[in-house]
Design a protein around this motif. Structure first.
Motif, PDB file in Angstrom:
ATOM      1  N   TYR A 183     -10.021 -16.695  12.176  1.00  0.00           N
ATOM      2  CA  TYR A 183      -9.895 -17.144  10.783  1.00  0.00           C
ATOM      3  C   TYR A 183     -10.661 -16.240   9.828  1.00  0.00           C
ATOM      4  O   TYR A 183     -10.292 -16.088   8.673  1.00  0.00           O
ATOM      5  CB  TYR A 183     -10.340 -18.614  10.640  1.00  0.00           C
ATOM      6  CG  TYR A 183      -9.145 -19.522  10.741  1.00  0.00           C
ATOM      7  CD1 TYR A 183      -8.388 -19.542  11.918  1.00  0.00           C
ATOM      8  CD2 TYR A 183      -8.709 -20.289   9.668  1.00  0.00           C
ATOM      9  CE1 TYR A 183      -7.260 -20.315  12.018  1.00  0.00           C
ATOM     10  CE2 TYR A 183      -7.570 -21.065   9.766  1.00  0.00           C
ATOM     11  CZ  TYR A 183      -6.853 -21.075  10.938  1.00  0.00           C
ATOM     12  OH  TYR A 183      -5.719 -21.822  11.030  1.00  0.00           O
ATOM     13  N   THR A 217      -8.775 -28.394   4.808  1.00  0.00           N
ATOM     14  CA  THR A 217      -7.718 -28.863   5.704  1.00  0.00           C
ATOM     15  C   THR A 217      -7.153 -27.690   6.489  1.00  0.00           C
ATOM     16  O   THR A 217      -6.863 -26.644   5.906  1.00  0.00           O
ATOM     17  CB  THR A 217      -6.550 -29.471   4.886  1.00  0.00           C
ATOM     18  OG1 THR A 217      -7.026 -30.624   4.190  1.00  0.00           O
ATOM     19  CG2 THR A 217      -5.389 -29.890   5.787  1.00  0.00           C
ATOM     20  N   VAL A 218      -7.014 -27.848   7.798  1.00  0.00           N
ATOM     21  CA  VAL A 218      -6.212 -26.898   8.576  1.00  0.00           C
ATOM     22  C   VAL A 218      -5.219 -27.743   9.374  1.00  0.00           C
ATOM     23  O   VAL A 218      -5.566 -28.324  10.406  1.00  0.00           O
ATOM     24  CB  VAL A 218      -7.058 -26.016   9.510  1.00  0.00           C
ATOM     25  CG1 VAL A 218      -6.156 -25.095  10.333  1.00  0.00           C
ATOM     26  CG2 VAL A 218      -8.036 -25.163   8.706  1.00  0.00           C
ATOM     27  N   GLU A 220      -1.521 -28.212  11.284  1.00  0.00           N
ATOM     28  CA  GLU A 220      -0.489 -27.434  11.978  1.00  0.00           C
ATOM     29  C   GLU A 220       0.712 -28.322  12.268  1.00  0.00           C
ATOM     30  O   GLU A 220       0.548 -29.521  12.516  1.00  0.00           O
ATOM     31  CB  GLU A 220      -1.032 -26.922  13.320  1.00  0.00           C
ATOM     32  CG  GLU A 220      -2.220 -26.006  13.195  1.00  0.00           C
ATOM     33  CD  GLU A 220      -2.632 -25.483  14.566  1.00  0.00           C
ATOM     34  OE1 GLU A 220      -2.196 -24.376  14.916  1.00  0.00           O
ATOM     35  OE2 GLU A 220      -3.359 -26.185  15.279  1.00  0.00           O
ATOM     36  N   HIS A 244     -13.262 -22.520  13.430  1.00  0.00           N
ATOM     37  CA  HIS A 244     -12.526 -22.140  12.221  1.00  0.00           C
ATOM     38  C   HIS A 244     -12.974 -22.931  10.977  1.00  0.00           C
ATOM     39  O   HIS A 244     -13.254 -22.361   9.931  1.00  0.00           O
ATOM     40  CB  HIS A 244     -11.024 -22.334  12.415  1.00  0.00           C
ATOM     41  CG  HIS A 244     -10.465 -21.603  13.603  1.00  0.00           C
ATOM     42  ND1 HIS A 244     -10.938 -20.392  14.016  1.00  0.00           N
ATOM     43  CD2 HIS A 244      -9.454 -21.915  14.459  1.00  0.00           C
ATOM     44  CE1 HIS A 244     -10.248 -19.984  15.081  1.00  0.00           C
ATOM     45  NE2 HIS A 244      -9.342 -20.895  15.366  1.00  0.00           N
ATOM     46  N   LEU A 245     -13.022 -24.267  11.101  1.00  0.00           N
ATOM     47  CA  LEU A 245     -13.320 -25.049   9.890  1.00  0.00           C
ATOM     48  C   LEU A 245     -14.777 -24.900   9.451  1.00  0.00           C
ATOM     49  O   LEU A 245     -15.057 -24.811   8.259  1.00  0.00           O
ATOM     50  CB  LEU A 245     -12.939 -26.532  10.062  1.00  0.00           C
ATOM     51  CG  LEU A 245     -11.434 -26.737   9.811  1.00  0.00           C
ATOM     52  CD1 LEU A 245     -10.650 -26.605  11.077  1.00  0.00           C
ATOM     53  CD2 LEU A 245     -11.118 -28.022   9.099  1.00  0.00           C
ATOM     54  N   SER A 342      -8.443 -31.466  10.596  1.00  0.00           N
ATOM     55  CA  SER A 342      -7.553 -30.533  11.277  1.00  0.00           C
ATOM     56  C   SER A 342      -6.753 -31.302  12.309  1.00  0.00           C
ATOM     57  O   SER A 342      -7.297 -32.162  13.003  1.00  0.00           O
ATOM     58  CB  SER A 342      -8.367 -29.438  11.961  1.00  0.00           C
ATOM     59  OG  SER A 342      -7.491 -28.539  12.599  1.00  0.00           O
ATOM     60  N   LYS A 349       2.573 -27.234   8.033  1.00  0.00           N
ATOM     61  CA  LYS A 349       1.490 -26.269   8.249  1.00  0.00           C
ATOM     62  C   LYS A 349       0.833 -26.015   6.908  1.00  0.00           C
ATOM     63  O   LYS A 349       1.510 -25.663   5.933  1.00  0.00           O
ATOM     64  CB  LYS A 349       2.089 -24.979   8.804  1.00  0.00           C
ATOM     65  CG  LYS A 349       1.083 -23.896   9.145  1.00  0.00           C
ATOM     66  CD  LYS A 349       1.811 -22.719   9.798  1.00  0.00           C
ATOM     67  CE  LYS A 349       0.949 -21.480   9.884  1.00  0.00           C
ATOM     68  NZ  LYS A 349       0.002 -21.486  10.993  1.00  0.00           N
ATOM     69  N   SER A 351      -3.167 -24.760   5.375  1.00  0.00           N
ATOM     70  CA  SER A 351      -4.623 -24.619   5.401  1.00  0.00           C
ATOM     71  C   SER A 351      -5.097 -24.387   3.989  1.00  0.00           C
ATOM     72  O   SER A 351      -4.603 -23.480   3.315  1.00  0.00           O
ATOM     73  CB  SER A 351      -5.048 -23.422   6.251  1.00  0.00           C
ATOM     74  OG  SER A 351      -4.564 -23.561   7.556  1.00  0.00           O
ATOM     75  N   SER A 352      -6.036 -25.206   3.566  1.00  0.00           N
ATOM     76  CA  SER A 352      -6.481 -25.073   2.182  1.00  0.00           C
ATOM     77  C   SER A 352      -7.911 -25.555   1.991  1.00  0.00           C
ATOM     78  O   SER A 352      -8.451 -26.303   2.809  1.00  0.00           O
ATOM     79  CB  SER A 352      -5.557 -25.892   1.266  1.00  0.00           C
ATOM     80  OG  SER A 352      -5.633 -27.245   1.643  1.00  0.00           O
TER      81      SER A 352
END
Ligand code: BG6
Length: 493
Positions: A183, A217-218, A220, A244-245, A342, A349, A351-352
């Motif tokens: 990431y 938010t991630v 998928e 990642h987060l 997540s 999908k 991520s933000s």
């Protein structure tokens, strides 16, 4: 191109990551003239294969996975010709002697002792064995020249990560170890630093006085695909949140670094991880929500529930979704909730990062409005790659009423294509820049921040799994987590 001659050694070269990410990334770097003038890739795998067979396999996969998929070009052929395949048994010393001879013979052809970049694209359980043999045979003796890239997860909790790190440090110095979190290679994640510290107008607002809450938010759409065997023992907390987060959280919340030097940036990020409020076991339910997907529909097509997926136990309690509230105990962020979530098999999908500012202290516009929406800054990481600033404006017309408006910066308006995360990271590893890799203390702190949660979850089975439908936005409890504070997940950004 001004990079030292390098030999790249990929352990697990026939695996999924190598095929989807590593070979395409090296090929793209090569086409962009970002590889050293002299380089070779040694691909290691268990099966017996000839160079020609393996090169052909790579070529076929480039067609599918490379962003520059014109594989018939002379350049791509040149790239492919630099790959050699070596049958390798991770457990057999002899294999490492063969690797050693290969490395030495390439050095001879280059006429120089080349840099060595080892990529461990293998299950974590093999790391120790490989590292022990690398030391025994003496494959990476030059601290300034020889590096090793290690995929996540780095351990499975703090204690195991410490053990792994101690073991690795018998073979490698910290500056040789590149712990990858892909990431951090994403263009939009790196842009957070540019956006925050390359502008003067946002930073004065970037604190507890003006910001109500932050959401990361991630989400998928995909499920566990072919990775059931791996995912079962891991779950979303360790697969996504721990790395990642929390890394995105660091980029969002860190103080300005003194310079862009690797340690200055990593020091500031480590500060964030250290300031995450540690919670007690009895508070876990208050601060976190875990979920597992049931059968449902993604974009209209039916998909199975997690427990029906390949390689998953029919009574599995592995979480495929996590939402949590984090507080940072420091001056800048005291009292501001950071909501992280997540999940797999979500509606879309996305991520933000959403920064929601506090409401106006007093609204003079009480009547005739479409509702006052708070100011928001939305950083879309993927698949949309943009930054949006939402604010109120006057609704055109005779009366003085308001409506929300938006200013947008969209990456796709740029003409050049962004590099893939792995291209950026591999390029950095080739030149020896560890800035975007995880230093040991970051990994340790990240485990420290989530260990209580995983421990509590392990000892207390979830009562209601599966608890969200594939194609939804997760369990209802995740909405309640925010509603308790009068907040809500900001939809569809
Ligand atoms: C990986 C996780 O690290 O990241 C996967 O192990 C996840 O489970 C993936 O699907 C998501 O990465 P990206 O770049 O597709 O958002």
């Amino acid at each position: 191109k001004n990079i030292n001659p390098t030999i790249i050694v990929i352990f697990g070269a026939s695996g999924d990551l190598a095929k989807r990410k590593l070979f395409p990334a090296f090929q793209n770097l090569f086409l962009d003239c970002r590889m050293p003038e002299k380089f070779q890739i040694i691909a290691l795998g268990r099966a017996e294969k000839s160079d020609a067979e393996f090169r052909n396999y790579v070529l076929e996969n480039l067609k599918t996975f490379s962003r520059k998929s014109d594989v018939s070009s002379a350049e791509t052929k040149d790239f492919i010709s630099r790959i050699t395949y070596l049958r390798h048994d991770i457990d057999k010393e002899e294999s490492y002697h063969e690797l050693n001879s290969k490395l030495t013979s390439i050095d001879q052809t280059f006429g120089i002792r080349a840099n060595r970049l080892f990529y461990l694209s293998i299950a974590p359980s093999f790391i120790t064995t490989i590292s022990v043999y690398i030391k025994k045979i003496g494959l990476t003796p030059n601290v300034g020249q020889d590096r090793i890239i290690i995929e996540k997860p780095f351990g499975y909790d703090k204690a195991s990560a410490i053990e792994l790190n101690e073991m690795l440090s018998q073979t490698f110095k910290e500056e040789q170890i590149y712990r990858i979190d892909h990431y951090l290679g994403k263009e939009t994640v790196q842009n957070i630093l540019a956006f925050r510290f390359g502008n003067s107008m946002f930073e004065p607002l970037w604190n507890r006085n003006f910001i109500d809450f932050v959401q990361i938010t991630v989400a998928e759409e995909v499920g566990v695909e072919e990775r059931g065997g791996f995912y079962e023992g891991v779950g979303a907390l360790k697969d996504m949140i721990q790395n990642h987060l929390l890394q995105i959280l660091c980029m969002t919340a860190m103080e300005a670094p003194a310079s862009l030097g690797a340690d200055d940036i990593r020091n500031r990020k480590a500060d964030v991880l250290r300031s995450i409020r540690r919670i007690k076991p009895e508070e876990v339910d208050h601060y976190t929500v875990r979920g597992q997907y049931d059968a449902g529909f993604i974009k209209g097509s039916p998909v199975a529930g997690y427990r029906q997926d390949k390689g998953i136990a029919p009574d599995s309690n592995t979480e495929t979704y996590v939402a949590m509230k984090i507080y940072l105990d420091n001056w800048r962020w005291q009292g501001v909730p950071f909501y992280l979530r997540s999940g797999k098999r979500m509606q879309e999908k996305q991520s933000s990062i959403i920064i929601q500012f506090k409401p106006v202290p007093h609204s003079s516009f009480s009547y005739g409005n479409e509702g006052m929406t708070p100011n928001r800054l939305i950083i879309n990481i993927q698949p949309a790659m943009d930054i949006k600033l939402q604010f109120m404006t006057k609704k055109p017309g005779l009366s003085l009423s308001l409506r929300p408006a938006e200013m947008v910066f969209d990456y796709f308006q740029c003409s050049t294509m962004s590099p893939e995360a792995y291209e950026t990271l591999l390029s950095d590893a080739l030149v020896g820049d560890p800035t975007l890799f995880m230093r040991w203390d970051q990994v340790e702190q990240a485990w420290d921040a989530i260990d209580t949660i995983q421990e509590f979850w392990k000892n207390n089975a979830p009562a209601n799994f599966p608890n969200y439908k594939a194609g939804s936005w997760g369990p209802e409890a995740a909405d309640e987590l925010l509603a308790r504070q009068g907040h809500a997940w900001v939809p569809n950004t």
